[in-house]
Design a protein around this motif. Structure first.
Motif, PDB file in Angstrom:
ATOM      1  N   GLN A 199       0.828  -1.201   0.000  1.00  0.00           N
ATOM      2  CA  GLN A 199       0.000   0.000   0.000  1.00  0.00           C
ATOM      3  C   GLN A 199       0.872   1.265   0.000  1.00  0.00           C
ATOM      4  OE1 GLN A 199      -2.597   0.462   3.431  1.00  0.00           O
ATOM      5  NE2 GLN A 199      -4.238   1.098   2.072  1.00  0.00           N
ATOM      6  N   ARG A 200       1.959   1.252   0.765  1.00  0.00           N
ATOM      7  CA  ARG A 200       2.861   2.407   0.811  1.00  0.00           C
ATOM      8  C   ARG A 200       3.506   2.657  -0.551  1.00  0.00           C
ATOM      9  NH1 ARG A 200       7.073   2.192   5.120  1.00  0.00           N
ATOM     10  NH2 ARG A 200       7.130   4.446   4.936  1.00  0.00           N
ATOM     11  N   THR A 201       3.900   1.589  -1.242  1.00  0.00           N
ATOM     12  CA  THR A 201       4.516   1.779  -2.564  1.00  0.00           C
ATOM     13  C   THR A 201       3.494   2.339  -3.552  1.00  0.00           C
ATOM     14  OG1 THR A 201       4.100  -0.518  -3.210  1.00  0.00           O
ATOM     15  CG2 THR A 201       6.250  -0.035  -2.263  1.00  0.00           C
ATOM     16  N   SER A 202       2.278   1.851  -3.469  1.00  0.00           N
ATOM     17  CA  SER A 202       1.222   2.352  -4.359  1.00  0.00           C
ATOM     18  C   SER A 202       0.903   3.813  -4.065  1.00  0.00           C
ATOM     19  CB  SER A 202      -0.046   1.514  -4.213  1.00  0.00           C
ATOM     20  OG  SER A 202       0.187   0.204  -4.657  1.00  0.00           O
ATOM     21  N   LYS A 203       0.848   4.168  -2.786  1.00  0.00           N
ATOM     22  CA  LYS A 203       0.569   5.564  -2.408  1.00  0.00           C
ATOM     23  C   LYS A 203       1.666   6.496  -2.899  1.00  0.00           C
ATOM     24  CE  LYS A 203      -2.224   5.075   1.776  1.00  0.00           C
ATOM     25  NZ  LYS A 203      -2.248   5.278   3.236  1.00  0.00           N
ATOM     26  N   ALA A 204       2.923   6.084  -2.764  1.00  0.00           N
ATOM     27  CA  ALA A 204       4.041   6.924  -3.203  1.00  0.00           C
ATOM     28  C   ALA A 204       3.978   7.145  -4.718  1.00  0.00           C
ATOM     29  CB  ALA A 204       5.365   6.305  -2.796  1.00  0.00           C
ATOM     30  N   LYS A 205       3.727   6.082  -5.463  1.00  0.00           N
ATOM     31  CA  LYS A 205       3.639   6.187  -6.922  1.00  0.00           C
ATOM     32  C   LYS A 205       2.456   7.074  -7.320  1.00  0.00           C
ATOM     33  CE  LYS A 205       3.096   3.236 -11.007  1.00  0.00           C
ATOM     34  NZ  LYS A 205       2.946   1.851 -11.473  1.00  0.00           N
ATOM     35  N   ALA A 206       1.311   6.861  -6.690  1.00  0.00           N
ATOM     36  CA  ALA A 206       0.120   7.655  -6.996  1.00  0.00           C
ATOM     37  C   ALA A 206       0.344   9.124  -6.653  1.00  0.00           C
ATOM     38  CB  ALA A 206      -1.087   7.108  -6.231  1.00  0.00           C
ATOM     39  N   THR A 207       1.051   9.381  -5.561  1.00  0.00           N
ATOM     40  CA  THR A 207       1.341  10.757  -5.165  1.00  0.00           C
ATOM     41  C   THR A 207       2.213  11.440  -6.217  1.00  0.00           C
ATOM     42  OG1 THR A 207       1.151  10.208  -2.818  1.00  0.00           O
ATOM     43  CG2 THR A 207       2.371  12.201  -3.372  1.00  0.00           C
ATOM     44  N   LEU A 208       3.232  10.737  -6.698  1.00  0.00           N
ATOM     45  CA  LEU A 208       4.090  11.323  -7.743  1.00  0.00           C
ATOM     46  C   LEU A 208       3.297  11.569  -9.027  1.00  0.00           C
ATOM     47  CD1 LEU A 208       7.414   9.421  -7.112  1.00  0.00           C
ATOM     48  CD2 LEU A 208       7.102  11.900  -7.077  1.00  0.00           C
ATOM     49  N   PHE A 209       2.430  10.640  -9.386  1.00  0.00           N
ATOM     50  CA  PHE A 209       1.597  10.842 -10.571  1.00  0.00           C
ATOM     51  C   PHE A 209       0.701  12.062 -10.408  1.00  0.00           C
ATOM     52  CE2 PHE A 209       1.537   6.169 -12.257  1.00  0.00           C
ATOM     53  CZ  PHE A 209       2.822   6.331 -12.746  1.00  0.00           C
ATOM     54  N   ALA A 210       0.173  12.274  -9.204  1.00  0.00           N
ATOM     55  CA  ALA A 210      -0.709  13.415  -8.944  1.00  0.00           C
ATOM     56  C   ALA A 210       0.068  14.728  -8.825  1.00  0.00           C
ATOM     57  CB  ALA A 210      -1.507  13.173  -7.665  1.00  0.00           C
ATOM     58  N   ALA A 211       1.362  14.637  -8.583  1.00  0.00           N
ATOM     59  CA  ALA A 211       2.162  15.830  -8.307  1.00  0.00           C
ATOM     60  C   ALA A 211       2.889  16.374  -9.533  1.00  0.00           C
ATOM     61  CB  ALA A 211       3.161  15.519  -7.197  1.00  0.00           C
ATOM     62  N   VAL A 212       2.508  15.932 -10.711  1.00  0.00           N
ATOM     63  CA  VAL A 212       3.118  16.446 -11.941  1.00  0.00           C
ATOM     64  C   VAL A 212       2.025  16.868 -12.920  1.00  0.00           C
ATOM     65  CG1 VAL A 212       5.257  15.105 -11.730  1.00  0.00           C
ATOM     66  CG2 VAL A 212       3.328  14.152 -12.988  1.00  0.00           C
ATOM     67  N   SER A 213       2.388  17.776 -13.798  1.00  0.00           N
ATOM     68  CA  SER A 213       1.447  18.233 -14.830  1.00  0.00           C
ATOM     69  C   SER A 213       1.180  17.096 -15.817  1.00  0.00           C
ATOM     70  CB  SER A 213       2.044  19.435 -15.571  1.00  0.00           C
ATOM     71  OG  SER A 213       3.151  19.022 -16.338  1.00  0.00           O
ATOM     72  N   PRO A 214       0.102  17.179 -16.582  1.00  0.00           N
ATOM     73  CA  PRO A 214      -0.203  16.126 -17.560  1.00  0.00           C
ATOM     74  C   PRO A 214       0.945  15.870 -18.540  1.00  0.00           C
ATOM     75  CG  PRO A 214      -2.106  17.536 -17.279  1.00  0.00           C
ATOM     76  CD  PRO A 214      -0.983  18.172 -16.506  1.00  0.00           C
ATOM     77  N   THR A 215       1.628  16.910 -18.970  1.00  0.00           N
ATOM     78  CA  THR A 215       2.735  16.751 -19.912  1.00  0.00           C
ATOM     79  C   THR A 215       3.834  15.876 -19.320  1.00  0.00           C
ATOM     80  OG1 THR A 215       2.273  18.969 -20.740  1.00  0.00           O
ATOM     81  CG2 THR A 215       4.394  18.023 -21.333  1.00  0.00           C
TER      82      THR A 215
END
Length: 194
Positions: free
Chosen positions: A62-78
């Protein structure tokens, strides 16, 4: 409201160093920095796992998934389109660092440009001490983020040399009460703002 409900800062390709500092704090506050900082292994479960092993496995996954999801959410679409195929948070973090932090030569040029900008600053008559010091500190903090030391005494000297004449009496009284070569930035700003 829990801290995790606060959205991470979004990176759009500009000011990587500032974003990286904010993201590290965000990950740390959410107990996820470890999953970004190093390859975070989620061991496979044995054939007959205990309840504790199952719980630990689930938590790490769950922690690895949260970290990855957070990085995906923390960048612009480009930027997202460039990282979406990466599988783990550390890969994403390292990719972004490699792409946007710049090499030593680029950082050196950025530092030189910022120091030049700092040296060219002069307080305007219409500016307040707070506005002027904030402008200087913004430049200095960007220099520091790039890994270069920049002393507060240098900021003090800059302020003393570049403030308008209307502050002459304040500086004279400071000279009489303190050694200006050892005055702190906070003391100087407080005296000038008073």
């Amino acid at each position: 409201m829990s801290f995790t409900a606060v959205a991470p800062p979004v990176f759009d390709g500009i000011n990587y160093q500032v974003w990286a500092v904010r993201m590290e704090a965000y990950f740390d506050a959410n107990d996820l920095w470890e999953t970004v900082e190093q390859v975070y292994e989620v061991p496979t479960l044995s054939d007959n796992p205990t309840v504790v092993q199952i719980k630990n496995h689930k938590e790490k996954k769950q922690r690895t998934s949260k970290a990855k999801a957070t990085l995906f959410a923390a960048v612009s679409p480009t930027i997202f389109y460039r990282i979406m195929t990466l599988k783990i948070a550390k890969e994403i973090w390292d990719f972004l660092k490699g792409e946007y932090e710049g090499n030593e030569r680029i950082k050196g040029m950025q530092v030189l440009n910022l120091i030049r900008e700092f040296e060219l600053q002069k307080m305007k008559e219409s500016e307040t001490i707070k506005e002027y010091s904030n402008k200087l500190l913004s430049i200095v903090n960007n220099v520091r983020l790039l890994g270069t030391d920049f002393s507060d005494s240098r900021i003090v000297q800059k302020i003393l040399v570049t403030i308008p004449e209307k502050f002459e009496t304040t500086i004279s009284s400071l000279e009489n009460s303190k050694d200006l070569s050892s005055i702190t930035l906070a003391e100087l700003l407080n005296a000038l703002q008073a």
